[in-house]
Motif scaffolding. Structure first.
Motif, PDB file in Angstrom:
ATOM      1  N   TYR A   1      10.283   5.707  -7.427  1.00  0.00           N
ATOM      2  CA  TYR A   1       8.845   5.487  -7.244  1.00  0.00           C
ATOM      3  C   TYR A   1       8.614   4.029  -6.908  1.00  0.00           C
ATOM      4  CZ  TYR A   1       8.004  10.164  -8.856  1.00  0.00           C
ATOM      5  OH  TYR A   1       7.983  11.517  -8.937  1.00  0.00           O
TER       6      TYR A   1
ATOM      7  N   ASN B   1       0.803  -1.226   0.000  1.00  0.00           N
ATOM      8  CA  ASN B   1       0.000   0.000   0.000  1.00  0.00           C
ATOM      9  C   ASN B   1       0.833   1.272   0.000  1.00  0.00           C
ATOM     10  OD1 ASN B   1      -2.599  -0.860  -0.286  1.00  0.00           O
ATOM     11  ND2 ASN B   1      -2.891  -1.243   1.895  1.00  0.00           N
ATOM     12  N   LEU B   2       1.862   1.275  -0.844  1.00  0.00           N
ATOM     13  CA  LEU B   2       2.585   2.531  -1.063  1.00  0.00           C
ATOM     14  C   LEU B   2       1.800   3.313  -2.120  1.00  0.00           C
ATOM     15  CD1 LEU B   2       6.175   1.048  -1.222  1.00  0.00           C
ATOM     16  CD2 LEU B   2       5.197   2.400   0.645  1.00  0.00           C
ATOM     17  N   ILE B   3       1.932   4.650  -2.092  1.00  0.00           N
ATOM     18  CA  ILE B   3       1.206   5.461  -3.073  1.00  0.00           C
ATOM     19  C   ILE B   3       2.067   5.634  -4.323  1.00  0.00           C
ATOM     20  CG2 ILE B   3       0.189   7.721  -3.513  1.00  0.00           C
ATOM     21  CD1 ILE B   3      -0.524   7.784  -0.533  1.00  0.00           C
ATOM     22  N   ASP B   4       1.511   5.206  -5.460  1.00  0.00           N
ATOM     23  CA  ASP B   4       2.283   5.170  -6.708  1.00  0.00           C
ATOM     24  C   ASP B   4       2.828   6.528  -7.127  1.00  0.00           C
ATOM     25  OD1 ASP B   4       1.728   2.522  -6.858  1.00  0.00           O
ATOM     26  OD2 ASP B   4      -0.065   2.796  -8.110  1.00  0.00           O
ATOM     27  N   GLU B   5       2.036   7.568  -6.836  1.00  0.00           N
ATOM     28  CA  GLU B   5       2.403   8.891  -7.339  1.00  0.00           C
ATOM     29  C   GLU B   5       3.480   9.565  -6.505  1.00  0.00           C
ATOM     30  OE1 GLU B   5      -0.684   7.865  -7.074  1.00  0.00           O
ATOM     31  OE2 GLU B   5      -1.390   7.852  -9.153  1.00  0.00           O
ATOM     32  N   LEU B   6       3.820   8.970  -5.351  1.00  0.00           N
ATOM     33  CA  LEU B   6       4.804   9.599  -4.478  1.00  0.00           C
ATOM     34  C   LEU B   6       6.108   8.794  -4.474  1.00  0.00           C
ATOM     35  CD1 LEU B   6       2.540  10.434  -1.387  1.00  0.00           C
ATOM     36  CD2 LEU B   6       3.062  11.858  -3.375  1.00  0.00           C
TER      37      LEU B   6
ATOM     38  N   LEU C   1       4.831  10.530   4.667  1.00  0.00           N
ATOM     39  CA  LEU C   1       3.390  10.528   4.897  1.00  0.00           C
ATOM     40  C   LEU C   1       3.065  10.095   6.320  1.00  0.00           C
ATOM     41  CD1 LEU C   1       1.408  11.349   2.760  1.00  0.00           C
ATOM     42  CD2 LEU C   1       1.044   8.951   2.192  1.00  0.00           C
ATOM     43  N   GLY C   2       3.949   9.270   6.906  1.00  0.00           N
ATOM     44  CA  GLY C   2       3.740   8.791   8.266  1.00  0.00           C
ATOM     45  C   GLY C   2       3.780   9.917   9.291  1.00  0.00           C
TER      46      GLY C   2
ATOM     47  N   HIS D   1       6.921   1.603  -8.047  1.00  0.00           N
ATOM     48  CA  HIS D   1       6.944   0.551  -9.062  1.00  0.00           C
ATOM     49  C   HIS D   1       8.349   0.303  -9.604  1.00  0.00           C
ATOM     50  CE1 HIS D   1       7.239   3.246 -12.624  1.00  0.00           C
ATOM     51  NE2 HIS D   1       6.681   4.099 -11.800  1.00  0.00           N
TER      52      HIS D   1
ATOM     53  N   ARG E   1       7.667   3.646   6.763  1.00  0.00           N
ATOM     54  CA  ARG E   1       6.540   4.558   6.917  1.00  0.00           C
ATOM     55  C   ARG E   1       5.793   4.274   8.230  1.00  0.00           C
ATOM     56  NH1 ARG E   1       2.013   4.045   2.522  1.00  0.00           N
ATOM     57  NH2 ARG E   1       1.629   2.164   3.721  1.00  0.00           N
TER      58      ARG E   1
END
Ligand SMILES: Nc1ncnc2c1ncn2[C@@H]1O[C@H](COP(=O)(O)OP(=O)(O)OP(=O)(O)O)[C@@H](O)[C@H]1O
Ligand SMILES: [Mg+2]
Lengths: 796, 226
Positions: B138, B93-98, B106-107, B140, B154
C-alpha cells in the motif's frame, strides 16, 4: 480539555454529523419509547389494581368439532360450589349488561354490572367517596364511576343522590353509595354502574356471568386446577345435553393472562414491541457507523493525544463519555418527540398512552437504563476502534490509516443489516395494509354497504306486538328498500349448533350452525341463490318452522349455504335441493342452496349454516334494514323507535360499522402503528446511509479527483459511487425477503379470508428501498462527481 | 500540439478575486520537454491544471491539436484526459486504499481493454520505473521516491502523448529526484511531450525549454542551446 468541551467542539465543528447522529438516535428512541409505552400498557392489563396477582377467572368454552372454540358464561351456581368444595376460596360473580340512565327525558346508554359484595374486595378500585361494599349491602345501592357522576351531578358530591336506571324496559331507582375514581384503560372487566346481585341468582342462568376467584395460596390454586375436571363432573350443567358435556371445557386462569390470551392479540403486541426495538437498534447501528466513519477524520486528533501521552484507558473513557452525552441529548430529544407524537399516535392507534414522570410508572428509570445501555452499545465499538490506532501509522499516512479498511467492511455489513430490516418492514407494511384493506372490502357473500342493523329490536323489554309495530313502521319509512329480522346477524347474534345427518352417509356427521331468519332475509342481504328456491311462506305455508307445538315433529324446510351442502357430501348445490337430512330427532328438507355469507371474523373459516324460516325472526332477533342513505334512515328509525318503545334505548348502526368495530378496528389501528414504526425505521436507515455517504464522499474527494484526472467522466464517477452505496442495499434484499416471507405467510395464515402473498409486494418494496437509498446518496455523489478535479486535489 | 491564446484564470472566493493566470500565450510542439519555473504562487500549478483540462479557463482559447477545447463539454475532456494525457503530482496522489498495482491499473480503468492486456501493460509500466517488486504494497508502506515512481507508472501506463508533471521531484531527495528525471527524459526520448513544473534549476536544465512565470504572467521562454 474536558469531555464536555471536546464534545461541544466536535458537535459544532461537524454540524452535519451531530444533526444526523443525534437526530437519528432521537428518532429511534422516540419510536422505541412510544412502542414501549404501548407494550407496557398492553402487558399491564389487569395488573393495575392492588392484589391483582390473587385474582383468577373461570374460563368456560365450547367447541363443536370443525368449529372455532366459543366462550360461554360460567354458571351462577359455580361460586357457591367452589367455596363449599375448596375451603378458603373466595370470589365474586359479575354480570354485565346494557342499561340506560334516565336523564331528564332522554335515556343514556350505560354499561351496568351486577356483582357480589365481595367483588370490591377482589378488585380494589380506588374510591373517590363512599364505600362500595356497604353501598351494595342495600338492594337499591349503586356504585358509579367518577366520569358518570360528573356527567349527571357535575362537581358536587353525588353520595345519597338517586339515579333512575332502565333495565329491560323497567325503571328502577338506585341510591348512590360510592363513587370510583377514573379507572385506567387497561382493565378488562369493569362497568359504569355497579349494583348488587340478588343472592340467589339461579334465575339468571344463561346470562353472561363471569366468576372471579381467589385462593388462599398458590398451592390451593394448583390443587383446584388439577381437580377441576372432577369438579365439573360432580356439578354438571343442568342445561347441557349429555352428548355435549365433552365439548365444553372449564378452566381457571389468572386474570392477568386473559387480555393477551388470544394468539393474534399477543402477536400484535409482540410485533409492535419488536418494531420499537428494531427502530432503536437501527439508530444505534447508525451511531456506531457514523462514529467509526468519523474515526477516520478524528484519527489525527486521537494520534496526537497519544503522542502527548494519553493512555488508551483515558481515550476509551473520553469516547464513551462523548457517547453518553450524545445519547443523553438524543434521549431528551426523543422524549420530547414522543410527547409531541403521543396524542396523534393515540388518536390513530386507538390507544390511550401517556408519559408519566413521577410515581411507579415513571418513564425516568427505564429511560436512564436505556441511556446507559445505548451509550455502551453505541460508544463501545468506536471507542475501541479509535483508541487502537497506532499514532505513527496514522501520522505517517497521507490521510486515514490502513486500519480503516476493516471498519469500512463492518460499516457495509451494518448497512446491509439495516436495510435488510428496513426492507423487511416495508414488505410487511405493504402486505399488512393490503390484507387489512382486503378484509374491509372483500365480497362477504352479501352486499355489505347500505345495511343497518338494530340489535335493540331483540331485547327482552321489547314485546312481540311492539316488534310487529316497529317492523311495519320501519318497512314503510321513506328510503328503506328492504327489512328483515333474524337471530343470526353479522358478527354474531343468536343461533345454535347441531349435527346434521344425511341418510346413508358414513362418518362423523358435520356440525351445522342453525339459524332462524324472518321474512325476506336473503333478499335484504342480497345473497345469491345457487340452486332451488328461497323461502316463500305465501306460496309454501310449510316453509314456516314452528317450535313448541306438535308441528315441530314434522319435517321442516331449510335453506342451506354452499359450505353446508358440501359438508353434507353433495357434489353440487343442485344435488342437495329436495334432499332430506336429519337433525337430531327432526328431519329437514333442503329447498334451496345459497352462497356463503361471512358473518364471522375473516380469521375464521366460513360457517356451515342451515337457515329455517320463522315469521318473527326467531329468538332475540336483530332487525336489518337496507337503505341507500343510511344516516337519514337511521335518524328516521330512531324517531319511530321513540314513539313505539320509549322506555328502551335505541341501538342501531350500519353493518359496515359493526364489522369494523368487531373485526377490523384493532387490526387497522395496530397496522397504523406498525406502518409508522416501519416508515420511521426506514427513515432512520436512510439517515444512516446519508451520513455514511456524506463522510465517504468527503473522504474520497481526492480519489475521485484522481480518477477524473485519469479520464473518468462524471457518469463514470456517479456510477462508481452509486454502485458502491447501493450494493449493500441490494444485498439487503437477501436478508429482507426470507424474513418478510416467513413472517407474512404466518400472519396471513391466521386469516381464512386472505390475499395471496404475491411477489409484487417484495419487488415493489425492494425497488422503493433502492430508489429511496439512491435519492439519499445521489445528491452527494453528484456533487463530487461534478467537482473540478483541480479543486478536489487542492483541498488536501 | 497545444496552444494557449490570451488565457486567463481568476478565482472568486468570498469577495476577494485572485487572478492566477493572465494573458497567457504559450505553444508547445509535439515532442517538446518544457520546464515551467517561477516563485511560489505565481500560477504554475494553475497553468499546468489548465493544460491538463482539470481546471477551466476564465477567458482565452485553448487549442489541443488544432481544436479549441476551452469550452468543450466535460465528457469530451474526460475522454481527452483518458486517451492523451498523463499526470504526475508533487504529492503523488496515490489512493491509500488501493495497492500499488491497483493504483497503476487505475490509469487504464476507464478504457475498454481486455483484462489480460491490462495486466501486462500495468506490469510493464511498473517494471519501467523499477517498482514491480512492490506491486502488492500500500502507498503508505513505500518511501517517497517509490511512491513517485508508482505515480509515474500510473501516468504512463496509458501511453499518453502529453505528460504533465507538477513538481515531480519536489518531495524527493537528490538521488530519487535524479531517478525521476531520468525516467522523464527517457519518456521524452520515446516521443512523449512533457510539461513539467519545477523549482530546481538543475532539473529545468534537463528540459529543452524553460518558461519563466511571475504573478500569473509568462515573463520569458528560452530554448536550451543545443
Ligand atoms: N481554488 C482557488 N481559489 C482561490 N485561489 C486560488 C485557487 N487555486 C489557486 N489559487 C491562487 O492562485 C494563485 C496561483 O496558484 P498556484 O497554485 O498556481 O501557484 P504555484 O505557482 O503552483 O505555487 P507553488 O510553487 O507554491 O506550488 C495563488 O495565489 C493561489 O492562492
Ligand atoms: Mg504549485
Amino acid at each position: 480539555m474536558s469531555i464536555a468541551t471536546s464534545l461541544y467542539r466536535s458537535l459544532t465543528r461537524h454540524k452535519l454529523f451531530a444533526a444526523l447522529n443525534i437526530g437519528g438516535l432521537a428518532l429511534g428512541i422516540a419510536v422505541f419509547l412510544v412502542l414501549y409505552l404501548f407494550v407496557r400498557f398492553e402487558t399491564g392489563y389487569d395488573r393495575v389494581l392492588p392484589g391483582w396477582q390473587r385474582v383468577w377467572m373461570v374460563d368456560r368454552s365450547l367447541q363443536f368439532p370443525g368449529n372455532p372454540r366459543v366462550e360461554i358464561p360460567s354458571l351462577p351456581t359455580m361460586l357457591g360450589q367452589m367455596k363449599a368444595d375448596y375451603p378458603g376460596t373466595t370470589g365474586a360473580r359479575f354480570l354485565q349488561f346494557d342499561a340506560a340512565v334516565q336523564n331528564g327525558t332522554t335515556l343514556v346508554a350505560q354499561t351496568m354490572a351486577q356483582v357480589d359484595p365481595a367483588y370490591f374486595r377482589l378488585f380494589q378500585f380506588p374510591v373517590l367517596e363512599g364505600d362500595p361494599a356497604t353501598a351494595l349491602a342495600r338492594p337499591d345501592g349503586i356504585v358509579i364511576t367518577a366520569p358518570v357522576a360528573r356527567s349527571y351531578f357535575g362537581k358536587a358530591s353525588s353520595i345519597g343522590r338517586t339515579l333512575t336506571v332502565v333495565i329491560d324496559g323497567k325503571a328502577q331507582i338506585y341510591r348512590i353509595g360510592a363513587v370510583l375514581r377514573p379507572l385506567p384503560g387497561n382493565i378488562s372487566y369493569t362497568s359504569d354502574l355497579f349494583t348488587a346481585l340478588a343472592p340467589d341468582a339461579t334465575g339468571q342462568r344463561g346470562k353472561g356471568f363471569r366468576t372471579f376467584l381467589s385462593f388462599p395460596d398458590a398451592i390451593a390454586a394448583a390443587r383446584v386446577t388439577r381437580d377441576l375436571p372432577a369438579f365439573v363432573k360432580r356439578h354438571p350443567d343442568p342445561d347441557f345435553p349429555v352428548g355435549m358435556v365433552d365439548l365444553a371445557q372449564t378452566r381457571i386462569v389468572p386474570l392477568a393472562s386473559v387480555h393477551l390470551a388470544a394468539d393474534n392479540v399477543r402477536t400484535g403486541v409482540t410485533v409492535l414491541g419488536a418494531v420499537g426495538a428494531v427502530a432503536l437498534l437501527l439508530a444505534v447501528v447508525n451511531y456506531v457507523n457514523l462514529a467509526t466513519a468519523r474515526a477516520g477524520l478524528r484519527a489525527r486528533e486521537i494520534a496526537m493525544r497519544k503522542v502527548v501521552g494519553a493512555t488508551r484507558r483515558a481515550l476509551v473513557l473520553q469516547l464513551l463519555g462523548e457517547a453518553l452525552v450524545a445519547v443523553t441529548l438524543a434521549s431528551l430529544t426523543g422524549l420530547a418527540l414522543a410527547e409531541i407524537a403521543l396524542p396523534f399516535i393515540s388518536a390513530i392507534g386507538g390507544t390511550d398512552l401517556t408519559i408519566a414522570y413521577l410515581g411507579a410508572n415513571s418513564i425516568l428509570p427505564p429511560l436512564a437504563l436505556l441511556v446507559a445501555l445505548v451509550s455502551l452499545l453505541a460508544g463501545f465499538h468506536p471507542a475501541f476502534v479509535l483508541s487502537r490506532f497506532q499514532p505513527a501509522g496514522v501520522l505517517a499516512a497521507a490521510r486515514t490509516s490502513g486500519g480503516d479498511r476493516a471498519g469500512a467492511r463492518l460499516r457495509k455489513v451494518l448497512v446491509v443489516l439495516q436495510f435488510g430490516i428496513a426492507i423487511a418492514l416495508m414488505i410487511c407494511t405493504a402486505v399488512l395494509v393490503a390484507q387489512i384493506r382486503h378484509v374491509q372490502n372483500a365480497d362477504l357473500g352479501f352486499a355489505r354497504n347500505g345495511l343497518i342493523m338494530a340489535p335493540s329490536y331483540g331485547v327482552a323489554a321489547v314485546d312481540a306486538s311492539q316488534r310487529r309495530e316497529l317492523f311495519a313502521a320501519i318497512r314503510t319509512l321513506p328510503g328503506v328498500t328492504a327489512v328483515t329480522t333474524s337471530g343470526i346477524a353479522p358478527t354474531g347474534g343468536s343461533y345454535s349448533i347441531s349435527a346434521m345427518h344425511r341418510a346413508g352417509a358414513t362418518g362423523e356427521p358435520p356440525m351445522i350452525l342453525q339459524a332462524t331468519i324472518g321474512d325476506r332475509f336473503f333478499e335484504t342481504y342480497g345473497v345469491k341463490l345457487l340452486a332451488g328456491r328461497l323461502f316463500d311462506p305465501q306460496r309454501f305455508p310449510t316453509d314456516e318452522t314452528r317450535t313448541g307445538t306438535d308441528a315441530d315433529k314434522r319435517e321442516h324446510m331449510v335453506v342451506v349455504n354452499r359450505t353446508t351442502a358440501r359438508r353434507l357430501g353433495f357434489a353440487t348445490p343442485a344435488a342437495a335441493v329436495g334432499q332430506s337430512v336429519s337433525e337430531g330427532e327432526r328431519s329437514a328438507r333442503i329447498v334451496g342452496v345459497v352462497a356463503d355469507m361471512r358473518f364471522a371474523t375473516p380469521r375464521e373459516p366460513l360457517n356451515a349454516v342451515s337457515y329455517s324460516y320463522r315469521d318473527d325472526g326467531g329468538f332475540s332477533p336483530v332487525l336489518v334494514v337496507r337503505a341507500a342513505d343510511t344516516a337519514t334512515v337511521l335518524a328516521r328509525m330512531e324517531m319511530v323507535w321513540r314513539r313505539i318503545v320509549p322506555n328502551v334505548p335505541f341501538a342501531a348502526l350500519t353493518v359496515d360499522q359493526k364489522l369494523y368495530d368487531s373485526f377490523y378496528r384493532q387490526d387497522v389501528q395496530r397496522s397504523r402503528l406498525f406502518t409508522i414504526g416501519a416508515i420511521l425505521a426506514a427513515l432512520i436507515g436512510c439517515i444512516g446511509l446519508y451520513g455514511l455517504a456524506a463522510f465517504d464522499t468527503a473522504r474520497r474527494v481526492q480519489e475521485i479527483g484522481i480518477r477524473k484526472v485519469l479520464g473518468a467522466s462524471t457518469g463514470d464517477v456517479l456510477r462508481l459511487l452509486l454502485g458502491q452505496f447501493l450494493r449493500p442495499v441490494a444485498l439487503a434484499n437477501l436478508i429482507a425477503w426470507p424474513i418478510a416471507w416467513v413472517a407474512m405467510s404466518r400472519w396471513l395464515g391466521g386469516f381464512d379470508d386472505r390475499i395471496n402473498l404475491s411477489p409484487l409486494y417484495f419487488i415493489v418494496a425492494s425497488a422503493l428501498a433502492l430508489a429511496i437509498a439512491a435519492a439519499t446518496v445521489a445528491g452527494q455523489a453528484w456533487r463530487v462527481a461534478r467537482a473540478e478535479p483541480a479543486r478536489a486535489l487542492r483541498q488536501l | 500540439m497545444i496552444a494557449l491564446h490570451d488565457v486567463s484564470r481568476r478565482y472568486a472566493s468570498d469577495e476577494v478575486e485572485t487572478t492566477a493566470l493572465a494573458d497567457i500565450d504559450l505553444t508547445v510542439d509535439a515532442g517538446e520537454f518544457v520546464a515551467i519555473m517561477g516563485p511560489s504562487g505565481c500560477g504554475k500549478s494553475t497553468l499546468l491544471n489548465v493544460l491538463g483540462t482539470i481546471d477551466r479557463v476564465s477567458g482565452g482559447r485553448y487549442l489541443f491539436e488544432g481544436a479549441d477545447i476551452a469550452k468543450a463539454p466535460e465528457a469530451e475532456l474526460a475522454k481527452l484526459r483518458r486517451d492523451r494525457l498523463g499526470f504526475v503530482f508533487q504529492s503523488f496522489n496515490l489512493i491509500d486504499e488501493l495497492t500499488i498495482a491497483e493504483n497503476v491499473a487505475l490509469g487504464l480503468a476507464y478504457r475498454s481493454i481486455p483484462a489480460k492486456e491490462k495486466r501486462d501493460r500495468v506490469a510493464a509500466a511498473m517494471d519501467r520505473v523499477a517498482i514491480g517488486h512492490r506491486r502488492d504494497h500500500y502507498p503508505h508502506q513505500l518511501s517517497g521516491g517509490q511512491q513517485q515512481r508508482a505515480a509515474i507508472a500510473r501516468a504512463i501506463v496509458g501511453e499518453p502523448k502529453l505528460i504533465l508533471a507538477d513538481e515531480p521531484t519536489g518531495n524527493l531527495d537528490t538521488e530519487n529526484g535524479a531517478q525521476v528525471m531520468d525516467i522523464l527524459s527517457e519518456l521524452n526520448a520515446g516521443g512523449a511531450t512533457i510539461v513539467m513544473v519545477t523549482h530546481s534549476p538543475a532539473h529545468a536544465d534537463i528540459a529543452k525549454r524553460t518558461v519563466n512565470m511571475l504573478d500569473g504572467r509568462i515573463l520569458s521562454s528560452a530554448r536550451r542551446a543545443a
